[in-house]
Design a protein around this motif. Structure first.
Motif, short mmCIF file in Angstrom:
data_model
loop_
_atom_site.label_atom_id
_atom_site.label_comp_id
_atom_site.label_asym_id
_atom_site.label_seq_id
_atom_site.Cartn_x
_atom_site.Cartn_y
_atom_site.Cartn_z
N GLU A 150 53.13 -24.08 -117.54
CA GLU A 150 54.29 -24.51 -116.78
C GLU A 150 55.59 -24.27 -117.57
N LEU A 151 55.55 -24.54 -118.87
CA LEU A 151 56.73 -24.34 -119.71
C LEU A 151 57.05 -22.85 -119.87
N VAL A 152 56.05 -22.03 -120.09
CA VAL A 152 56.26 -20.59 -120.24
C VAL A 152 56.85 -20.00 -118.96
N LYS A 153 56.38 -20.46 -117.81
CA LYS A 153 56.91 -19.98 -116.52
C LYS A 153 58.39 -20.33 -116.41
N ALA A 154 58.78 -21.54 -116.81
CA ALA A 154 60.18 -21.96 -116.74
C ALA A 154 61.04 -21.19 -117.75
N LEU A 155 60.49 -20.86 -118.89
CA LEU A 155 61.24 -20.15 -119.94
C LEU A 155 61.56 -18.70 -119.56
N GLU A 156 60.87 -18.17 -118.56
CA GLU A 156 61.13 -16.79 -118.13
C GLU A 156 62.52 -16.65 -117.53
N ASN A 157 63.07 -17.75 -117.02
CA ASN A 157 64.39 -17.73 -116.39
C ASN A 157 65.43 -18.18 -117.42
N ASN A 158 66.46 -17.37 -117.65
CA ASN A 158 67.49 -17.70 -118.64
C ASN A 158 68.28 -18.95 -118.26
N ALA A 159 68.35 -19.28 -117.00
CA ALA A 159 69.09 -20.46 -116.55
C ALA A 159 68.44 -21.75 -117.06
N PHE A 160 67.18 -21.70 -117.47
CA PHE A 160 66.47 -22.86 -117.99
C PHE A 160 67.21 -23.45 -119.20
N PHE A 161 67.85 -22.61 -119.98
CA PHE A 161 68.53 -23.05 -121.20
C PHE A 161 69.92 -23.62 -120.91
N GLU A 162 70.43 -23.46 -119.69
CA GLU A 162 71.79 -23.88 -119.37
C GLU A 162 71.84 -25.04 -118.38
N GLU A 163 70.86 -25.17 -117.52
CA GLU A 163 70.91 -26.14 -116.44
C GLU A 163 70.19 -27.44 -116.80
N VAL A 164 70.44 -28.45 -116.00
CA VAL A 164 69.76 -29.74 -116.14
C VAL A 164 68.34 -29.59 -115.60
N ILE A 165 67.39 -30.15 -116.33
CA ILE A 165 65.97 -30.04 -116.00
C ILE A 165 65.46 -31.44 -115.66
N GLU A 166 64.65 -31.54 -114.64
CA GLU A 166 64.00 -32.81 -114.31
C GLU A 166 62.64 -32.82 -114.97
N VAL A 167 62.39 -33.85 -115.78
CA VAL A 167 61.09 -34.03 -116.39
C VAL A 167 60.49 -35.30 -115.81
#
Length: 98
Positions: free
Chosen positions: A50-67
């Motif tokens: 799940e984390l690797v899939k999210a890391l494929e998108n560069n926006a993951f490092f800039e946007e707010v993430i819901e955990v």
């Protein structure tokens, strides 16, 4: 509403440390921590896939993430990500409350 949603499990104090983290990584899980704000830090476990899939998108490092940790939902931003030096897979993640 965050574009990225990660499901996590809270880790007990007994399941923290070097040996426990190695066992988690061998089971395709990633140890992580959520800190900041007025609440106490929370040690969590994420699914590697799940984390690797999210890391494929560069926006993951800039946007707010819901955990999602159990019934609680934490709005966070990724603060740090440690990767394996040879395999480049995530080994640990730090999230800061937004």
């Amino acid at each position: 509403m965050a574009n990225f949603v990660l499901n996590a499990e809270a880790r007990e104090v007994a399941l923290q440390g070097k040996g426990s983290s190695r066992r988690l990584r061998n089971a395709a899980k990633v140890p992580a921590i959520i800190y900041g704000g007025t609440a106490e830090p929370v040690a969590i476990t994420l699914e590697l896939r799940e984390l690797v899939k999210a890391l494929e998108n560069n926006a993951f490092f800039e946007e707010v993430i819901e955990v999602k940790v159990g019934d609680n939902v934490e709005n966070v931003k990724i603060q740090a990500l440690q990767r394996h030096p040879a395999k480049n897979t995530p080994m640990h993640a730090d999230f800061k409350r937004a």
